[in-house]
Design an enzyme around this catalytic site. Structure first.
Site, PDB file in Angstrom:
ATOM      1  N   GLY A  65       0.824  -1.199   0.000  1.00  0.00           N
ATOM      2  CA  GLY A  65       0.000   0.000   0.000  1.00  0.00           C
ATOM      3  C   GLY A  65       0.861   1.252   0.000  1.00  0.00           C
ATOM      4  N   SER A  66       0.334   2.323   0.587  1.00  0.00           N
ATOM      5  CA  SER A  66       0.963   3.642   0.458  1.00  0.00           C
ATOM      6  C   SER A  66       2.271   3.812   1.215  1.00  0.00           C
ATOM      7  CB  SER A  66      -0.025   4.721   0.923  1.00  0.00           C
ATOM      8  OG  SER A  66      -1.127   4.780   0.042  1.00  0.00           O
ATOM      9  N   VAL A  67       2.675   2.831   2.048  1.00  0.00           N
ATOM     10  CA  VAL A  67       3.973   2.970   2.713  1.00  0.00           C
ATOM     11  C   VAL A  67       5.118   2.849   1.715  1.00  0.00           C
ATOM     12  CG1 VAL A  67       3.231   2.287   5.028  1.00  0.00           C
ATOM     13  CG2 VAL A  67       3.902   0.530   3.385  1.00  0.00           C
ATOM     14  N   LYS A  95       5.248   4.745  -0.895  1.00  0.00           N
ATOM     15  CA  LYS A  95       5.338   6.048  -1.573  1.00  0.00           C
ATOM     16  C   LYS A  95       6.640   6.811  -1.304  1.00  0.00           C
ATOM     17  CE  LYS A  95       0.347   6.582  -2.106  1.00  0.00           C
ATOM     18  NZ  LYS A  95      -0.895   7.183  -1.599  1.00  0.00           N
TER      19      LYS A  95
END
Length: 672
Positions: A416-418, A420
């Site tokens: 997921g967004s970790v 980014k």
């Protein structure tokens, strides 16, 4: 006269030929030694003298030797002797007896054995030849087996089991130790007036069947006054007093394997179990038997060879009324202690934050690479596996829908967004992202044209004005990262991910699944590329690798090799120059603002500053609103920067917002 001289010469020649053709002690003993070296025991007995054959039957001599050789694992046998000289042969032929020294060397299961002895040979009638023919035969005695072995002596094999090595944390706190436990058993003659009732009480308390107890009590060796062991239990069991109050029940202190951290470290440490028949087909028969234990799961299995040690073996000569004589001996080697970089206090505190939730977490020192915790939740207690009283423990574990037997920290998940901050640093490195430079993003969704069909990237909130890297990290803007990944292209983004260690074996002592970019290792589909940029699509990471990818922001662009053992060199650079100081500072500033102004406000609950990044991995392939979600948070103390915790909590879709952030914050509060 001439005829007489010729006849005399002929007789001398005939006599000389007869002496030359007659077997010598050298010849006959060579025959015996050849049979001996080739282990042809039946042919050896044919060379015994009449006296030896009358004194020792074939069973008492060569077959006894054969049995002893087999029992002690004889190999590489070499029997040799030095032949008698011509002068010695003349004396032997005249006296009808000869003594020949010989040497024996052989290997056994307890090491090499060598000795010297003497063989006596005598002349006697050769029953296989003419009546007047004689030959040489061996006066065999038990010294031919081993010189110290007497007629009624025995060969005994004695084994000494090694102590299993212990597993310790970085502070010498035990993860797996050999400690005192109680062996519970029954003395049959003391069961009292109602033995069946007593056995039923024992069965209920120990989680056994009365049939199992009866089988133990009916063993051939059992007598009324003997202690019959049934089960081992931990000393702190609450039912012990009730158990020992039953007539006939007794306990004995023994040494057993104990796991002080319980379920908090099961998947990391593992446990031991009984050796099975399948195990014995592949294990070293010299080191394992049906009564042994072997490591199962975790460090117990990974370091089985070092922890096990090596059995000691002694071969003894036991003569009546004499002290045993050591023939050969291999000393016991106790198992080695394994000292890990794990901090059991950190391990337990992180595990406790999960409570009833499923997930995984890793804690590392970003500067040294030392792994401080590897957590998988839910779990189970290894002490319960060894000493528990549940009659169906494994059945209960396997039926648990949370899957407590699964080791989650060794597996991979969509991050997921970790991811980014990693995508951002890749873009900064290849120039597709420029600090302070924003892009206009309108609305909550974005598609890159007809080639995408109905698929759209969705973000959680709209923006006011251009979105730059800092704003995209703080608000976790999927569209920003998707557009930047498409802009830089699959080749550049794939190269950047590989620079961070994707698609290569993870350099760690414990076997952990490597992080992957996609099922094919490529991002040759633009939608797949866009989704990968914010941790969706087919991108998967293990939790320890994820924690390590944040280290370059705190460690001058270096990602160090993670270590598990204190014996490993720390601070080894795995990947270097992943981010410049300027870019690292910009990302660290944004990660702090994620907590103060963005999606990780839960982390402000600590009384010291925390920086980090949240993430949600949607476990679905389309824009469908249904599906499970895993929550992520990767964080570190803003000032100390001495520990990174990466955590994933499963199925957070119906739970409080920012659950992973809250749990990591709670862990830091407990640790600090």
């Amino acid at each position: 006269m001439k005829r007489i001289i010729i006849l005399f010469a002929f007789l001398l020649i005939l006599g000389a030929c007869s002496e030359k053709d007659q077997a010598t002690p050298n010849d006959r003993f060579q025959d015996y030694v050849t049979h001996w070296n080739e282990l042809k025991f039946d042919e050896m007995y044919d060379l015994f003298s009449v006296n030896a054959a009358n004194t020792y039957s074939e069973e008492q001599s060569v077959l006894r030797t054969q049995t002893i050789y087999e029992d002690i694992g004889v190999s590489d046998l070499e029997v040799s002797f030095e032949e008698l000289t011509e002068e010695q042969l003349d004396v032997a032929m005249e006296e009808g007896t000869a003594t020949i020294p010989f040497s024996v060397q052989l290997e056994t299961l307890a090491g090499p054995v060598s000795f010297e002895h003497e063989a006596t040979l005598i002349q006697q009638d050769d029953e296989t030849e003419d009546e007047d023919s004689k030959n040489w035969y061996i006066e065999w005695e038990t010294g031919f087996i081993f010189p110290d072995l007497k007629e009624n002596g025995q060969i005994r094999i004695q084994t000494t089991n090694p102590k299993r090595g212990e597993i310790l944390d970085r502070n010498q706190m035990p993860l797996a130790i050999n400690d005192t436990i109680y062996e519970i058993g029954i003395v049959p003659g003391n069961l009292g007036d109602n033995p069946e009732q007593s056995k039923q009480k024992v069965a209920d308390l120990l989680g056994m069947s009365t049939e199992t107890i009866d089988t133990a009590l009916n063993a051939g060796w059992v007598e009324d006054n003997l202690f019959v062991p049934l089960k081992s239990v931990l000393p702190e069991e609450s039912f012990l007093s009730e158990l020992l109050a039953i007539e006939g029940v007794q306990s004995q202190e023994i040494t057993g394997r104990v796991y002080p951290a319980g379920e908090a470290a099961t998947h990391l440490v593992g446990y031991i179990r009984n050796v099975t028949s399948d195990d014995l087909e592949t294990l070293d028969a010299d080191q394992y038997s049906a009564n042994d234990k072997i490591g199962s799961r975790g460090l117990e299995q990974l370091y089985e060879e070092q922890l096990k040690g090596k059995k000691g073996v002694s071969i003894l000569i036991a003569n009546e009324n004499e002290e045993d004589i050591v023939l050969a001996e291999i000393p016991v080697e106790d198992g080695k202690t394994i000292t890990t970089t794990i901090d059991i206090n950190i391990q337990e505190k992180i595990f406790n934050t999960f409570e009833e939730d499923a997930g995984t977490a890793a804690a590392v020192d970003p500067k040294t690479g030392e792994t401080l915790a590897l957590v998988s939740s839910p779990s189970f207690d290894p002490n319960e596996v060894l000493y528990g009283t549940s009659g169906n423990l494994w059945g209960e574990l396997e039926e648990d829908e949370r899957n407590p037997v699964l080791n989650r920290f060794s597996a991979t998940f969509a991050p997921g967004s970790v991811i980014k901050p990693i995508t951002g640093s890749i873009g900064l490195s290849n120039g597709s992202i420029v600090l302070g430079e924003g892009i206009e993003i309108n609305g909550l969704t974005w598609s890159n044209g007809e080639g995408w069909g109905d698929y759209e990237v969705r973000r959680v909130s709209t923006s006011n004005g251009p979105v730059d890297l800092a704003d995209a990290l703080i608000r976790s803007d999927n569209i920003f990262f998707a557009r930047k990944a498409v802009e830089m292209g699959a080749e550049a983004y794939t190269t950047g991910l590989k620079d961070f260690g994707f698609e290569e074996d993870f350099p760690f002592e414990y076997p952990i699944t490597a992080s992957t970019i996609s099922s094919s290792g490529k991002l040759d589909d633009e939608v797949l590329l866009a989704n990968a940029s914010y941790g969706q699509g087919e991108l998967e990471m293990n939790v320890l690798h994820l924690a390590m990818t944040y280290a370059p922001f705190l460690n001058d662009g270096k990602m160090v090799k993670p270590t598990l053992l204190t014996s490993e060199e720390t601070g080894q650079v795995w990947k270097d120059e992943l981010v410049t100081s300027e870019h690292a500072n910009a990302i660290k500033d944004a990660l702090r603002k994620v907590v103060t102004d963005g999606t990780a406000r839960n982390a402000q609950d600590a009384d010291f500053p925390i920086s980090g990044k949240t993430g949600t991995a949607e476990l679905k392939l389309t824009n469908d609103s249904s599906g499970d979600e895993n929550g992520w948070f990767v964080g570190y103390p803003t000032d100390d920067q001495d520990m990174i915790i990466a955590m994933m909590v499963e199925q957070v879709q119906d739970k409080e917002s920012g659950l992973a952030t809250k749990k990591v914050t709670d862990a830091f509060k407990a640790i600090k």
